[in-house]
Design a protein around this motif. Structure first.
Motif, PDB file in Angstrom:
ATOM      1  N   CYS A 146      -3.471  12.189   2.774  1.00 45.11           N
ATOM      2  CA  CYS A 146      -2.896  10.859   2.030  1.00 45.11           C
ATOM      3  C   CYS A 146      -1.800  10.629   2.859  1.00 45.11           C
ATOM      4  O   CYS A 146      -1.594   9.359   3.196  1.00 45.11           O
ATOM      5  CB  CYS A 146      -2.377  11.371   0.631  1.00 45.11           C
ATOM      6  SG  CYS A 146      -3.774  11.937  -0.556  1.00 45.11           S
ATOM      7  N   TYR A 147      -1.064  11.466   3.300  1.00 46.50           N
ATOM      8  CA  TYR A 147       0.199  11.265   4.191  1.00 46.50           C
ATOM      9  C   TYR A 147      -0.101  10.283   5.449  1.00 46.50           C
ATOM     10  O   TYR A 147       0.453   9.427   6.007  1.00 46.50           O
ATOM     11  CB  TYR A 147       1.122  12.403   4.498  1.00 46.50           C
ATOM     12  CG  TYR A 147       2.004  12.680   3.313  1.00 46.50           C
ATOM     13  CD1 TYR A 147       3.047  12.227   2.884  1.00 46.50           C
ATOM     14  CD2 TYR A 147       1.865  14.088   2.725  1.00 46.50           C
ATOM     15  CE1 TYR A 147       3.953  12.577   1.873  1.00 46.50           C
ATOM     16  CE2 TYR A 147       2.832  14.605   1.772  1.00 46.50           C
ATOM     17  CZ  TYR A 147       3.805  13.876   1.382  1.00 46.50           C
ATOM     18  OH  TYR A 147       4.533  14.044   0.335  1.00 46.50           O
ATOM     19  N   TYR A 148      -1.135  11.076   5.981  1.00 47.27           N
ATOM     20  CA  TYR A 148      -1.658  10.407   7.274  1.00 47.27           C
ATOM     21  C   TYR A 148      -2.190   8.906   6.991  1.00 47.27           C
ATOM     22  O   TYR A 148      -2.130   8.104   8.234  1.00 47.27           O
ATOM     23  CB  TYR A 148      -2.843  11.286   7.972  1.00 47.27           C
ATOM     24  CG  TYR A 148      -2.352  12.575   8.416  1.00 47.27           C
ATOM     25  CD1 TYR A 148      -0.893  12.909   8.532  1.00 47.27           C
ATOM     26  CD2 TYR A 148      -3.227  13.571   8.491  1.00 47.27           C
ATOM     27  CE1 TYR A 148      -0.641  14.009   8.891  1.00 47.27           C
ATOM     28  CE2 TYR A 148      -3.092  14.877   9.082  1.00 47.27           C
ATOM     29  CZ  TYR A 148      -1.815  15.133   9.171  1.00 47.27           C
ATOM     30  OH  TYR A 148      -1.297  16.439   9.493  1.00 47.27           O
ATOM     31  N   GLN A 149      -2.496   8.462   5.819  1.00 46.60           N
ATOM     32  CA  GLN A 149      -2.992   7.315   5.750  1.00 46.60           C
ATOM     33  C   GLN A 149      -1.747   6.265   5.589  1.00 46.60           C
ATOM     34  O   GLN A 149      -1.667   5.097   5.635  1.00 46.60           O
ATOM     35  CB  GLN A 149      -3.829   7.200   4.268  1.00 46.60           C
ATOM     36  CG  GLN A 149      -5.286   7.952   4.637  1.00 46.60           C
ATOM     37  CD  GLN A 149      -5.942   8.108   3.207  1.00 46.60           C
ATOM     38  OE1 GLN A 149      -6.388   7.124   2.476  1.00 46.60           O
ATOM     39  NE2 GLN A 149      -5.833   9.231   2.781  1.00 46.60           N
TER      40      GLN A 149
ATOM     41  N   GLU B 211       2.770   8.931  -6.578  1.00 41.36           N
ATOM     42  CA  GLU B 211       3.443  10.117  -6.175  1.00 41.36           C
ATOM     43  C   GLU B 211       4.769  10.231  -7.277  1.00 41.36           C
ATOM     44  O   GLU B 211       4.672  11.308  -7.937  1.00 41.36           O
ATOM     45  CB  GLU B 211       3.919  10.159  -4.738  1.00 41.36           C
ATOM     46  CG  GLU B 211       4.576  11.266  -4.510  1.00 41.36           C
ATOM     47  CD  GLU B 211       5.101  11.400  -2.877  1.00 41.36           C
ATOM     48  OE1 GLU B 211       5.680  12.576  -2.694  1.00 41.36           O
ATOM     49  OE2 GLU B 211       4.615  10.456  -2.223  1.00 41.36           O
ATOM     50  N   PHE B 212       5.551   9.459  -7.264  1.00 37.92           N
ATOM     51  CA  PHE B 212       7.054   9.623  -7.919  1.00 37.92           C
ATOM     52  C   PHE B 212       6.869   9.361  -9.368  1.00 37.92           C
ATOM     53  O   PHE B 212       7.520   9.769 -10.074  1.00 37.92           O
ATOM     54  CB  PHE B 212       7.929   8.742  -7.251  1.00 37.92           C
ATOM     55  CG  PHE B 212       8.216   9.338  -5.861  1.00 37.92           C
ATOM     56  CD1 PHE B 212       8.504  10.747  -5.532  1.00 37.92           C
ATOM     57  CD2 PHE B 212       8.073   8.661  -4.820  1.00 37.92           C
ATOM     58  CE1 PHE B 212       8.747  11.460  -4.235  1.00 37.92           C
ATOM     59  CE2 PHE B 212       8.071   8.979  -3.228  1.00 37.92           C
ATOM     60  CZ  PHE B 212       8.487  10.238  -3.156  1.00 37.92           C
ATOM     61  N   ILE B 213       6.219   8.282  -9.749  1.00 39.60           N
ATOM     62  CA  ILE B 213       6.143   7.798 -11.158  1.00 39.60           C
ATOM     63  C   ILE B 213       4.989   8.619 -11.729  1.00 39.60           C
ATOM     64  O   ILE B 213       4.958   9.043 -12.999  1.00 39.60           O
ATOM     65  CB  ILE B 213       5.932   6.316 -11.278  1.00 39.60           C
ATOM     66  CG1 ILE B 213       7.201   5.304 -10.453  1.00 39.60           C
ATOM     67  CG2 ILE B 213       5.579   5.732 -12.651  1.00 39.60           C
ATOM     68  CD1 ILE B 213       7.061   3.918 -10.528  1.00 39.60           C
ATOM     69  N   GLY B 214       3.666   8.330 -11.219  1.00 39.45           N
ATOM     70  CA  GLY B 214       2.481   8.971 -11.426  1.00 39.45           C
ATOM     71  C   GLY B 214       2.395  10.366 -11.613  1.00 39.45           C
ATOM     72  O   GLY B 214       1.494  11.131 -12.304  1.00 39.45           O
ATOM     73  N   GLY B 215       3.215  11.177 -10.756  1.00 43.91           N
ATOM     74  CA  GLY B 215       3.394  12.778 -10.571  1.00 43.91           C
ATOM     75  C   GLY B 215       2.162  13.163  -9.533  1.00 43.91           C
ATOM     76  O   GLY B 215       1.914  14.468  -9.827  1.00 43.91           O
TER      77      GLY B 215
ATOM     78  N   TRP C 268      -7.388  11.380  -8.951  1.00 48.07           N
ATOM     79  CA  TRP C 268      -7.402  10.353  -9.573  1.00 48.07           C
ATOM     80  C   TRP C 268      -8.569   9.358  -9.037  1.00 48.07           C
ATOM     81  O   TRP C 268      -8.782   9.264  -7.888  1.00 48.07           O
ATOM     82  CB  TRP C 268      -6.113   9.772  -9.498  1.00 48.07           C
ATOM     83  CG  TRP C 268      -5.859   8.226 -10.193  1.00 48.07           C
ATOM     84  CD1 TRP C 268      -5.415   7.935 -11.215  1.00 48.07           C
ATOM     85  CD2 TRP C 268      -6.247   6.900  -9.810  1.00 48.07           C
ATOM     86  NE1 TRP C 268      -5.546   6.878 -11.843  1.00 48.07           N
ATOM     87  CE2 TRP C 268      -6.181   5.775 -10.746  1.00 48.07           C
ATOM     88  CE3 TRP C 268      -6.983   6.468  -8.603  1.00 48.07           C
ATOM     89  CZ2 TRP C 268      -6.246   4.471 -10.697  1.00 48.07           C
ATOM     90  CZ3 TRP C 268      -7.115   5.132  -8.270  1.00 48.07           C
ATOM     91  CH2 TRP C 268      -6.878   4.251  -9.543  1.00 48.07           C
ATOM     92  N   GLN C 269      -9.259   8.897  -9.868  1.00 55.90           N
ATOM     93  CA  GLN C 269     -10.255   7.832  -9.604  1.00 55.90           C
ATOM     94  C   GLN C 269     -10.226   6.710 -10.695  1.00 55.90           C
ATOM     95  O   GLN C 269      -9.951   6.835 -11.875  1.00 55.90           O
ATOM     96  CB  GLN C 269     -11.533   8.592  -9.195  1.00 55.90           C
ATOM     97  CG  GLN C 269     -12.147   9.344 -10.423  1.00 55.90           C
ATOM     98  CD  GLN C 269     -13.304  10.007  -9.870  1.00 55.90           C
ATOM     99  OE1 GLN C 269     -14.135   9.402  -8.878  1.00 55.90           O
ATOM    100  NE2 GLN C 269     -13.885  11.040 -10.615  1.00 55.90           N
TER     101      GLN C 269
ATOM    102  N   MET D 242       0.817  -1.238   0.069  1.00 52.20           N
ATOM    103  CA  MET D 242      -0.087  -0.036   0.102  1.00 52.20           C
ATOM    104  C   MET D 242       0.907   1.101  -0.092  1.00 52.20           C
ATOM    105  O   MET D 242       0.768   2.365  -0.729  1.00 52.20           O
ATOM    106  CB  MET D 242      -1.027   0.036   1.171  1.00 52.20           C
ATOM    107  CG  MET D 242      -2.054  -0.881   1.101  1.00 52.20           C
ATOM    108  SD  MET D 242      -3.298  -0.692  -0.265  1.00 52.20           S
ATOM    109  CE  MET D 242      -4.363   0.606   0.381  1.00 52.20           C
ATOM    110  N   VAL D 243       1.953   1.320   0.685  1.00 48.91           N
ATOM    111  CA  VAL D 243       2.887   2.470   0.820  1.00 48.91           C
ATOM    112  C   VAL D 243       3.562   2.448  -0.417  1.00 48.91           C
ATOM    113  O   VAL D 243       3.781   3.426  -0.946  1.00 48.91           O
ATOM    114  CB  VAL D 243       3.969   2.416   2.165  1.00 48.91           C
ATOM    115  CG1 VAL D 243       4.964   3.482   2.074  1.00 48.91           C
ATOM    116  CG2 VAL D 243       3.060   2.379   3.205  1.00 48.91           C
ATOM    117  N   LEU D 244       4.050   1.408  -1.086  1.00 45.43           N
ATOM    118  CA  LEU D 244       4.740   1.284  -2.209  1.00 45.43           C
ATOM    119  C   LEU D 244       4.091   1.959  -3.469  1.00 45.43           C
ATOM    120  O   LEU D 244       4.463   2.764  -4.324  1.00 45.43           O
ATOM    121  CB  LEU D 244       5.328  -0.005  -2.555  1.00 45.43           C
ATOM    122  CG  LEU D 244       6.263  -0.572  -1.684  1.00 45.43           C
ATOM    123  CD1 LEU D 244       6.975  -2.048  -2.166  1.00 45.43           C
ATOM    124  CD2 LEU D 244       7.762   0.242  -1.612  1.00 45.43           C
ATOM    125  N   GLY D 245       2.654   1.386  -3.360  1.00 48.48           N
ATOM    126  CA  GLY D 245       1.645   1.878  -4.458  1.00 48.48           C
ATOM    127  C   GLY D 245       1.379   3.283  -4.345  1.00 48.48           C
ATOM    128  O   GLY D 245       1.316   4.122  -5.310  1.00 48.48           O
TER     129      GLY D 245
END
Length: 153
Positions: free
Chosen positions: A36-39, A25-29, A123-124, A17-20
């Motif tokens: 989001c961070y809190y999750q 964040e880093f690949i999809g921009g 995103w959805q 979940m964290v890697l996703g």
């Protein structure tokens, strides 16, 4: 499948979940908002406690992992409501009411607004946002943690 295997799979779930989230964040921009961070943070707790529970067999650590997954899911549920406009989110990451504001006050609100807002869906898929998916998957994982704990208790 043994309890240890289920614990390891659920630990892998939290790590994934964290890697996703990092991939988005880093690949999809897609920059994350504060919610989001809190999750993410409870998933680190779940992953650490889950790994230790799998290695040691300590039931208490498995409960901590279940609590971490549930906490992330509940934050995701709250974030989902903020995104859908069901309730207001933290003032540090959502827009405020502009009724009766002067042009200067409105300008100051715009200039102090966060770059990524918690009340927008960036995103959805199939009508569900990332917060929606996190809520569903994390709460489901918490239930599976409890099932795995009780399974051999």
């Amino acid at each position: 499948m043994t309890q240890k295997h289920v614990f390891l799979l659920l630990t892998g779930f939290s790590v994934s979940m964290v890697l996703g989230a990092w991939a988005f964040e880093f690949i999809g921009g897609l920059a994350p908002c504060k919610l989001c961070y809190y999750q993410r943070y409870p998933h680190w707790v779940a992953a650490g406690a889950g790994a230790l529970a799998a290695l040691s067999g300590m039931t208490l650590l498995a409960y901590v992992a279940a609590l971490g997954a549930a906490a992330s899911g509940l934050i995701g549920l709250f974030h989902s409501g903020v995104e859908r406009g069901w309730w207001e989110g933290p003032s540090t990451c959502t827009s405020g009411d502009i009724t009766g504001m002067s042009a200067d006050d409105l300008f100051n609100q715009i200039m102090s607004a966060p770059l990524v807002r918690c009340d927008e869906i960036p995103w959805q898929m199939f009508g569900l946002s990332m917060a929606n998916y996190n809520a569903l998957l994390s709460l489901g994982a918490a239930l599976i943690w409890l099932w795995a704990i009780k399974r051999t208790a």
